[in-house]
Design an enzyme around this catalytic site. Structure first.
Site, short mmCIF file in Angstrom:
data_model
loop_
_atom_site.label_atom_id
_atom_site.label_comp_id
_atom_site.label_asym_id
_atom_site.label_seq_id
_atom_site.Cartn_x
_atom_site.Cartn_y
_atom_site.Cartn_z
N PHE A 14 -2.05 56.98 0.00
CA PHE A 14 -3.07 55.93 -0.04
C PHE A 14 -2.49 54.57 -0.42
CE2 PHE A 14 -6.38 54.22 -3.20
CZ PHE A 14 -6.96 53.38 -2.27
N LEU A 38 5.31 64.23 2.97
CA LEU A 38 4.10 64.53 3.76
C LEU A 38 3.40 65.78 3.24
CD1 LEU A 38 5.27 63.63 7.40
CD2 LEU A 38 4.10 62.18 5.72
N LEU A 84 6.26 55.55 -5.67
CA LEU A 84 4.84 55.91 -5.74
C LEU A 84 4.60 57.39 -5.52
CD1 LEU A 84 4.75 52.98 -3.71
CD2 LEU A 84 2.53 53.13 -4.79
N THR A 133 -0.09 54.75 -14.01
CA THR A 133 -1.55 54.71 -14.09
C THR A 133 -2.02 54.35 -15.51
OG1 THR A 133 -3.47 56.18 -14.10
CG2 THR A 133 -1.37 57.24 -14.40
N ASP A 134 -3.23 53.83 -15.61
CA ASP A 134 -3.81 53.56 -16.94
C ASP A 134 -4.19 54.87 -17.65
OD1 ASP A 134 -6.01 54.28 -15.37
OD2 ASP A 134 -7.26 52.59 -15.97
N GLU A 135 -4.19 55.99 -16.91
CA GLU A 135 -4.65 57.25 -17.51
C GLU A 135 -3.70 57.73 -18.61
OE1 GLU A 135 -6.41 60.06 -14.80
OE2 GLU A 135 -6.81 58.49 -13.34
N TYR A 158 -2.36 65.75 -15.21
CA TYR A 158 -1.91 64.62 -14.38
C TYR A 158 -1.37 63.50 -15.26
CZ TYR A 158 -2.32 60.22 -11.77
OH TYR A 158 -2.07 58.98 -11.22
N LYS A 162 2.43 61.87 -15.70
CA LYS A 162 2.76 60.46 -15.43
C LYS A 162 3.34 59.82 -16.70
CE LYS A 162 2.14 58.32 -12.19
NZ LYS A 162 2.96 58.10 -10.96
N LEU A 198 -13.39 60.06 -5.88
CA LEU A 198 -14.83 59.77 -5.93
C LEU A 198 -15.36 58.94 -4.74
CD1 LEU A 198 -17.46 59.95 -7.76
CD2 LEU A 198 -16.84 57.66 -8.50
N PRO A 213 -21.64 65.31 -5.74
CA PRO A 213 -21.47 66.02 -7.02
C PRO A 213 -21.00 65.10 -8.15
CG PRO A 213 -19.62 66.49 -5.56
CD PRO A 213 -20.52 65.56 -4.81
#
Ligand code: NAD
Ligand code: TYD
Length: 352
Positions: A14, A38, A84, A133-135, A158, A162, A198, A213
């Protein structure tokens, strides 16, 4: 500007596909090598419009395959890296944490080792840019923001993977003098987003008039950034970021999931000429994600003050453009939601 051979890992995913496109188009003097295994998330369809460009190359390589990585460095005389490639979906990490350990941690260390070895003559000369990521910062309460000095507190497999990879990148800067830079970005949205996340999942379900959901009470908050603004930020940090530094990237754009879903329903009803309120009826509250982080919010003032980057697209513009893209690209959506994806969707949402 100097000739550079930039290896972009995960370029068929993405965010990676937007970064590859931006660099191929904006910097004809650079050669851009898209290195990607891939996996289910990688799709060369995402890059159809640039694949014939004279400065674009593709290498189908898994970052767990050390000899293939080393060969890619030699073949393409890699001068810089934007990394990435990752397993990126929290829900999948809850089901299969080890896949995240392999790709996100070991894969990143493989890449660091290959870079260190290939650039051993002058490690500081070559940029190694790690996209995170901010996570990694964990979960916020109702107040406050993540800054670059917020302590790491990952809470999902996850984000733990990271966080670990970020630490290795910093360690290779301190220990071996690699010219690293790391950025931690908030949730992205936009074209080519895989419909397990989402926004694209709900766009697809609204088109197909399937249930939406919403996990738990729907009051979880995310800070959304248009993917093309993230790609611009990556361009800025790649060229101007200080060696060894980290930068937070975000949109100053917080939404509670349920409010975002209702906005999406409203916009989709308008665009699909359905009576107002049609799509909202599809909202279904389902069992919560285990360990679900309550709120993410990025303080992006460092990148703004130091490097002059800020988002260019409002959320309403970006979301509208994103919906239009999905409506115009039904073929892409069909292709990625058929087959194995269908199986994933059924098993993931049956458990809830
Ligand atoms: P994605 O899942 O869409 O794409 C990941 C890409 O990596 C795919 O093309 C896949 O084929 C490739 N890949 C996976 N495992 C690989 C391996 N072992 N070897 C080589 N290639 C492999 O992910 P995305 O959403 O584009 O995220 C890209 C990066 O940005 C990730 O590092 C992610 O952690 C980070 N990030 C994502 C978001 C977001 O909102 N999506 C936000 C902040 C940071
Ligand atoms: P997601 O797109 O998976 O990104 P992340 O977990 O990395 O932030 O999810 C965004 C938010 O939406 C998160 O709070 C989980 C929630 N969510 C749902 O309520 N339902 C869903 O089907 C999905 C995929 C996510």
């Amino acid at each position: 500007m100097a000739q550079r051979n930039i290896l972009i890992t995960g370029g068929a995913g993405f965010i990676g596909s937007h970064v590859v496109r931006l660099f191929v188009q904006q910097y004809p003097q650079y050669t851009i090598i898209n290195l990607d295994a891939l996996t289910y998330a990688g799709n060369l369809e995402n890059l159809r419009d640039v694949e014939q460009a004279p400065n674009y190359r593709f290498a189908k390589v898994n970052i767990l395959d050390i000899p293939a990585l080393e060969e890619a460095f030699q073949t393409h005389e890699v001068t810089d890296i934007i990394h990435l490639a990752a397993e990126s979906h929290v829900d999948r990490s809850i089901v299969s944490p080890l896949d995240f350990v392999y790709t996100n941690i070991i894969g990143t260390v493989n890449l660091l080792n290959a870079a260190r070895q290939y650039w051993s003559a002058d490690p500081g000369k070559h940029r190694f840019y790690h996209i995170s990521t901010d996570e990694v910062f964990g979960s916020l309460g109702a107040e406050g923001f993540f800054t670059e000095t917020t302590a790491y507190d990952p809470r999902s497999p996850y984000s733990a993977s990271k966080a670990s990879s970020d630490h290795f990148v910093r360690a290779y800067h301190e220990t071996y003098g690699l010219n690293t830079v790391v950025s931690n970005c908030s949730n992205n949205y936009g074209p080519f987003h895989f419909p397990e996340k989402l926004i694209p999942l709900f766009i697809n379900n609204i088109i197909e008039q399937k249930a939406l959901p919403v996990y738990g009470d729907g009051l979880y908050t995310r800070d959304w950034l248009y993917v093309k603004d993230h790609a611009r930020a990556i361009d800025t940090v790649f060229h101007q970021g200080k060696p060894g530094s980290t930068y937070n990237i975000g949109g100053f754009n917080e939404w509670k999931n349920i409010d975002l879903v209702k906005l999406l329903c409203k916009l989709m009803d308008e665009k699909l000429n359905r009576p107002a309120g049609t799509s909202e009826q599809l909202i279904t509250y389902v069992k919560d994600r285990p360990g679900h982080d309550r709120r993410y919010a990025i303080d992006a003032s460092k990148i703004k003050q130091e490097l002059g980057w800020q988002p260019s697209v409002t959320f309403e513009e970006g979301l509208s453009e994103t919906i239009d893209w999905y409506l115009a690209n039904g073929h892409w959506l069909k292709q990625v939601t058929s087959g194995a994806y269908q199986h994933y969707y059924e098993s993931m949402y049956q458990q809830r």
